[in-house]
Design a protein around this motif. Structure first.
Motif, mmCIF file in Angstrom:
data_model
loop_
_atom_site.group_PDB
_atom_site.id
_atom_site.type_symbol
_atom_site.label_atom_id
_atom_site.label_comp_id
_atom_site.label_asym_id
_atom_site.label_seq_id
_atom_site.Cartn_x
_atom_site.Cartn_y
_atom_site.Cartn_z
ATOM 1 N N PHE A 1 0.864 -1.179 0.000
ATOM 2 C CA PHE A 1 0.000 0.000 0.000
ATOM 3 C C PHE A 1 0.899 1.227 0.000
ATOM 4 N N LEU A 2 0.965 1.914 -1.148
ATOM 5 C CA LEU A 2 1.817 3.087 -1.295
ATOM 6 C C LEU A 2 0.966 4.347 -1.118
ATOM 7 N N ASP A 3 1.217 5.072 -0.065
ATOM 8 C CA ASP A 3 0.433 6.252 0.281
ATOM 9 C C ASP A 3 1.103 7.504 -0.277
ATOM 10 N N LEU A 4 0.542 8.065 -1.345
ATOM 11 C CA LEU A 4 1.098 9.247 -2.000
ATOM 12 C C LEU A 4 0.605 10.559 -1.393
ATOM 13 N N ASN A 5 -0.292 10.481 -0.448
ATOM 14 C CA ASN A 5 -1.001 11.668 0.022
ATOM 15 C C ASN A 5 -0.128 12.589 0.872
ATOM 16 N N SER A 6 -0.465 13.867 0.823
ATOM 17 C CA SER A 6 0.274 14.879 1.579
ATOM 18 C C SER A 6 -0.317 14.975 2.981
ATOM 19 N N ALA A 7 0.165 14.133 3.872
ATOM 20 C CA ALA A 7 -0.359 14.078 5.236
ATOM 21 C C ALA A 7 0.783 14.151 6.235
ATOM 22 N N SER A 8 0.441 14.469 7.474
ATOM 23 C CA SER A 8 1.451 14.626 8.521
ATOM 24 C C SER A 8 2.052 13.280 8.905
ATOM 25 N N VAL B 1 5.710 13.115 -2.162
ATOM 26 C CA VAL B 1 5.821 13.580 -3.550
ATOM 27 C C VAL B 1 6.333 15.016 -3.495
ATOM 28 N N MET B 2 7.520 15.240 -4.049
ATOM 29 C CA MET B 2 8.274 16.449 -3.720
ATOM 30 C C MET B 2 8.054 17.647 -4.634
ATOM 31 N N THR B 3 7.234 17.499 -5.661
ATOM 32 C CA THR B 3 6.912 18.645 -6.508
ATOM 33 C C THR B 3 5.633 18.341 -7.254
ATOM 34 N N SER B 4 5.186 19.262 -8.073
ATOM 35 C CA SER B 4 3.936 19.080 -8.810
ATOM 36 C C SER B 4 4.053 17.912 -9.789
ATOM 37 N N VAL B 5 3.022 17.076 -9.841
ATOM 38 C CA VAL B 5 3.070 15.855 -10.642
ATOM 39 C C VAL B 5 2.999 16.113 -12.155
ATOM 40 N N PRO B 6 2.091 16.997 -12.646
ATOM 41 C CA PRO B 6 1.883 17.092 -14.103
ATOM 42 C C PRO B 6 3.129 17.257 -14.970
ATOM 43 N N ARG C 1 7.223 9.977 -13.193
ATOM 44 C CA ARG C 1 8.635 10.179 -12.861
ATOM 45 C C ARG C 1 8.847 11.358 -11.900
ATOM 46 N N VAL C 2 7.779 11.809 -11.278
ATOM 47 C CA VAL C 2 7.895 12.881 -10.295
ATOM 48 C C VAL C 2 8.774 12.408 -9.132
ATOM 49 N N PRO C 3 9.670 13.230 -8.626
ATOM 50 C CA PRO C 3 10.534 12.814 -7.518
ATOM 51 C C PRO C 3 9.721 12.466 -6.274
ATOM 52 N N SER D 1 7.236 11.938 5.063
ATOM 53 C CA SER D 1 6.151 12.913 5.143
ATOM 54 C C SER D 1 6.591 14.176 5.871
ATOM 55 N N ALA D 2 7.486 14.052 6.847
ATOM 56 C CA ALA D 2 7.999 15.251 7.537
ATOM 57 C C ALA D 2 8.772 16.135 6.568
ATOM 58 N N ILE D 3 9.567 15.518 5.702
ATOM 59 C CA ILE D 3 10.304 16.280 4.688
ATOM 60 C C ILE D 3 9.322 17.008 3.770
ATOM 61 N N LYS D 4 8.325 16.269 3.302
ATOM 62 C CA LYS D 4 7.325 16.841 2.401
ATOM 63 C C LYS D 4 6.572 17.986 3.065
#
Length: 299
Positions: A98-105, A128-133, A138-140, A173-176
């Motif tokens: 289960f890969l959680d891509l969400n921007s959560a704490s 996810v460290m920058t905008s996906v589009p 290949r988003v970092p 997630s802390a980094i994000k």
């Protein structure tokens, strides 16, 4: 790691991009998706038609998606992170990643991990460290969790930019989230500063001083980009900033700035929803957005 059947929870902008990108990867035999929009009368026809045209299997429910997936990606709004993990945990097959891509704490991700692991799944968080589009799949991304290294090998084999930062949940997630305070904060500051400068007619004096102080940034072009992204995704950004505020709070600080940024992002989202920015064309300069916001302020 056998990852032939992939499931996406959340068929929004990010979900659609990841579905299309993953479907093309070697060894992937099918990509399915589940989104509440597939079941809602006002959206189901359009969203299911989009999925069918893209070759994506629009599933009938969360259970149907989970029962046929070795890898599940969660790409929903920040506020739904924990609820989605809880629902998915009820239907996961043992051993599912289960890969959680969400921007959560970090705290939210840790709670989600507990639910998934208790159900026999393997939780991996992604920052996810920058905008996906601009990047697509290949988003970092920064990965964290016990199975992060094994999953990173599989993802990089598909050409994705996935780097492991820790075997502990919460680090990525802390980094994000700390980055989001800066990036989303800069967006909020630009919108407030530029719109106010426009109201007073002093933007031709303000922007050159910014350019002189920070010559590496094209402040006019960045202003247009910031306005456009917040106008389009302000709701999602506001939710992310509320999670950033949780992150600050979990560290023991009062999230004065993060909370204020969330409010500004939400305000722009509400203005856009009310149609205030409807007349601003794609690719418009920042002045067009500021003028539309100012026009709505006039009695």
């Amino acid at each position: 790691m056998k990852l032939e059947h992939i499931g996406l929870i959340g068929y929004g902008e990010v979900g659609k991009i990841f579905c299309a990108g993953l479907l093309k990867q070697l060894g992937v035999t099918g990509v399915g998706a589940w989104d509440l929009k597939f079941a809602q009368a006002e959206t189901q026809a359009t969203e299911r038609a989009h999925a069918a045209q893209a070759g994506i299997d629009a599933r009938s429910c969360m259970q149907a998606l989970c029962e046929d997936s070795e890898l599940i990606l969660s790409a929903v709004t920040a506020s739904a992170t924990l609820a989605v993990a809880q629902e998915a945990a009820a239907f996961l097959r043992p051993g599912t990643i289960f890969l959680d891509l969400n921007s959560a704490s970090p705290g939210t991700k840790q709670q989600a991990a507990t639910l998934i692991e208790a159900a026999g799944g393997h939780y991996v968080e992604a920052g996810v460290m920058t905008s996906v589009p601009p990047y697509g799949i290949r988003v970092p991304m920064l990965l964290g969790g016990v199975r992060a290294t094994a999953l990173a090998r599989a993802l990089t084999g598909w050409g994705m930019d996935a780097k492991v930062v820790s075997d502990r949940i919460g680090v990525a997630s802390a980094i994000k989230m700390c980055r989001s305070v800066m990036i989303k904060g800069l967006e909020a500051l630009v919108i407030e500063s530029y719109s106010t400068a426009r109201a007073y007619g002093v933007e031709d004096h303000v922007l050159p001083t910014l350019q002189e102080t920070f010559p590496g940034i094209d402040w006019s072009a960045e202003g247009a980009y910031f306005f456009s992204r917040v106008a389009q995704h302000g709701q999602r950004r506001a939710e992310e900033m509320r999670e950033s505020a949780h992150t600050v709070r979990e560290a023991g600080f009062q999230p004065f700035m993060a909370a204020a940024i969330a409010e500004k992002q939400q305000w722009v989202a509400d203005e856009a929803k009310a149609g205030v920015l409807a007349g601003v064309p794609k690719g418009a300069p920042w002045q067009a957005y500021a003028d539309a916001l100012l026009a709505a302020r006039k009695p």
